[in-house]
Every structure is written in C-alpha cells, then in structure tokens.
Enzyme design. Sequence first.
Site, PDB file in Angstrom:
ATOM      1  N   ASN A  36       0.925  -3.735  -0.863  1.00 27.16           N
ATOM      2  CA  ASN A  36       2.204  -3.860  -0.168  1.00 27.16           C
ATOM      3  C   ASN A  36       2.205  -2.737   0.864  1.00 27.16           C
ATOM      4  O   ASN A  36       2.735  -1.660   0.626  1.00 27.16           O
ATOM      5  CB  ASN A  36       3.375  -3.694  -1.141  1.00 27.16           C
ATOM      6  CG  ASN A  36       4.704  -3.613  -0.401  1.00 27.16           C
ATOM      7  OD1 ASN A  36       4.812  -4.057   0.741  1.00 27.16           O
ATOM      8  ND2 ASN A  36       5.714  -3.043  -1.048  1.00 27.16           N
ATOM      9  N   PRO A  37       1.547  -2.982   2.000  1.00 28.11           N
ATOM     10  CA  PRO A  37       1.364  -1.890   2.970  1.00 28.11           C
ATOM     11  C   PRO A  37       2.642  -1.635   3.761  1.00 28.11           C
ATOM     12  O   PRO A  37       3.567  -2.449   3.719  1.00 28.11           O
ATOM     13  CB  PRO A  37       0.275  -2.439   3.886  1.00 28.11           C
ATOM     14  CG  PRO A  37       0.418  -3.913   3.839  1.00 28.11           C
ATOM     15  CD  PRO A  37       0.978  -4.249   2.477  1.00 28.11           C
TER      16      PRO A  37
ATOM     17  N   PHE B 224       7.776   5.894  -2.622  1.00 30.74           N
ATOM     18  CA  PHE B 224       8.405   4.618  -2.268  1.00 30.74           C
ATOM     19  C   PHE B 224       9.011   3.952  -3.511  1.00 30.74           C
ATOM     20  O   PHE B 224       8.402   3.943  -4.577  1.00 30.74           O
ATOM     21  CB  PHE B 224       7.335   3.718  -1.628  1.00 30.74           C
ATOM     22  CG  PHE B 224       7.816   2.356  -1.226  1.00 30.74           C
ATOM     23  CD1 PHE B 224       8.600   2.184  -0.095  1.00 30.74           C
ATOM     24  CD2 PHE B 224       7.480   1.235  -1.973  1.00 30.74           C
ATOM     25  CE1 PHE B 224       9.045   0.920   0.289  1.00 30.74           C
ATOM     26  CE2 PHE B 224       7.912  -0.037  -1.598  1.00 30.74           C
ATOM     27  CZ  PHE B 224       8.696  -0.193  -0.471  1.00 30.74           C
TER      28      PHE B 224
HETATM   29  N1  GLN Z   1      10.456  -4.129   2.011  1.00 24.41           N
HETATM   30  C1  GLN Z   1      10.551  -2.746   2.384  1.00 24.41           C
HETATM   31  C2  GLN Z   1      11.870  -2.473   3.061  1.00 24.41           C
HETATM   32  O1  GLN Z   1      12.403  -3.337   3.717  1.00 24.41           O
HETATM   33  C3  GLN Z   1       9.420  -2.353   3.282  1.00 24.41           C
HETATM   34  C4  GLN Z   1       8.181  -2.278   2.503  1.00 24.41           C
HETATM   35  C5  GLN Z   1       6.983  -2.072   3.315  1.00 24.41           C
HETATM   36  O2  GLN Z   1       6.979  -1.654   4.481  1.00 24.41           O
HETATM   37  N2  GLN Z   1       5.928  -2.382   2.698  1.00 24.41           N
HETATM   38  O3  GLN Z   1      12.410  -1.419   2.928  1.00 24.41           O
END
Ligand code: GLN
Length: 281
Positions: free
Chosen positions: A186-187, A89
């Site tokens: 930050n799941p 990620f």
């Molecule tokens: N903020 C991320 C996105 O919109 C998602 C992160 C998450 O699911 N923790 O791509």
Amino acid sequence: MKIGQALRWATARLAASPSPRLDAELLLARVRGCGRAGLLASLTEDLGPAEFELYREMVRRRARGEPVAYLLGNREFMSLEFELGPGVFIPRPETEVLVEESGRRLSGRPAQVAEAGTGCGAIAISLAFHYPRVMVHATDSSETALATARRNALRHGVADRVFLYRGDHLQPLMGLAGSFHAVVANPPYIPSAVIDHLPPEVRDHEPRAALDGGPDGLQAYRMLAPQAARLLASGGWMGVEVGPDQAPEVAAILREAGFGEASVVADLAGRPRAVFAAVRR
Ligand code: GLN
C-alpha cells in the site's frame, strides 16, 4: 456528570471530526478501561472528577486534530489490534481488500510474500496471522515503523514468519530475486499538491513519506513494479492498493514492467481499490 452526558458533551466538542460520536466513545472507553459495549451499558453511571479531567484532556487533543489511533496507541485491522503511534501510518479499513484478495490468491499454499513499506506491519502481520503457511519479508524506511511492526509481530505470534528489513521500496530484498510468490504494497499514492488539502488529522499528524506519491501520485509504483518483477518467481503476482482513478495508470505501469493483464478489486464502497497482475515469465 453521567457517562451519557459526558459523551454528549464530547460529541459536540468534536463536531469537526468525521466521526464525533465514535471518537467520543472510543476515548471515554479508554478512560474507563472498558470496551465500547461496556461503556454504552453504563450511560447512567457517574463519571468521577479525575476520570472527567483525563477525558477532557483527550478530547481537547482530539479536537486539535490528533488522530484517535495515536491517542489510544492502537488501531484494529483485519480483526487484530495493532500498536502504533506518531510517525507510523494508521492502517485504513479499505486496505483489508488487498489482504483478503491476496489471501484468496495464495489459497492456503505455502508462500513467500514480499511487502514494501509495512508501517506498523498491518498487511504483513495480518497475512501471516490469517494464512499460517505464509512467510512475509517486509521493508520500511523508518526505524520507528520497523520497531512498531516488530512488537506487533511478537504480540500476534508471527515473529517467526514475518521478517523485517530497513530500506526504501523493495531494495533490501533484491538479494532474494526470483524467490517470491507474491509482492504486496500500500504505497504512498497521494499527489504531492493534494497533501495540503487533506484533513488536518492526516496532513499534520501522519508521516508524509507514507502518503506522498510525488507529482502525479504514481512515483512509488514506478519504483516498485520493476523491483517486484525481479523478485517474483515464475507465475508470481503483485497486488497493490491504488488511489481513486489510479487503477488504469497503475495497470499500465505494471504492464511496462513485465506484468500481464491486471485485475482490479473494488472496496466495500464499490471503488477500485487494488490492482493485481501476474508477472509474464
Ligand atoms: N488512503 C490513505 C489516505 O487517504 C492514503 C494511503 C496511501 O497513500 N497509501 O489517507
């Protein structure tokens, strides 16, 4: 071809990106082996044919949706450069509010912090780096992510204060119940049905396990909240990033797991972005 021309050419080719000019600059800076500032100071210099070939290939891959962070092999977070690649990620700038608010709450005291789903280690490592009395025990279910986080911890000189564990949620840490001052995460919080509508650079390239929060997006919080309540010492707290509009529901999940009144922290754009609550004990 001049540098300036090459940038204009690439910016036009990358029109489908949310940030065409920035992408064009970052990729060309890589080809030239300089920073963005150096690149912009050399707009009238010539780009050699071999450099242009290399650039054209990177721009082609970017135009087909590959994230810039994967093409460059790194991304900045909390003023630190994190190595990463496909399968891991990509940290988002919005997540910095979670780290900053956590650091503010730890206020320079020695602390044991747990993190679920560390990915490239952005949250754990930036906490350890910016708050030198903090130790972080971080999990991830992906071996690729853990290997990346390990390299990043070494690179930033915090490998002696960032401990990495393989497993889901906070499961690998349950043997340390009662010993943490804080739990952060930050799941994945995007509802499964929304994943298909994400920009292709996210949907087709980033690990789904880091994004997909189940039918209503809240599944990970339901797993994490009771585990966190058990890990925390008396007076400890949990801080989690949340998706748009999820703050009230996440606050309710935390309450049900034994946490007190939640406070919501907004990101720089003023959107609710993180929820913090102390365990009631
Ligand atoms: N903020 C991320 C996105 O919109 C998602 C992160 C998450 O699911 N923790 O791509």
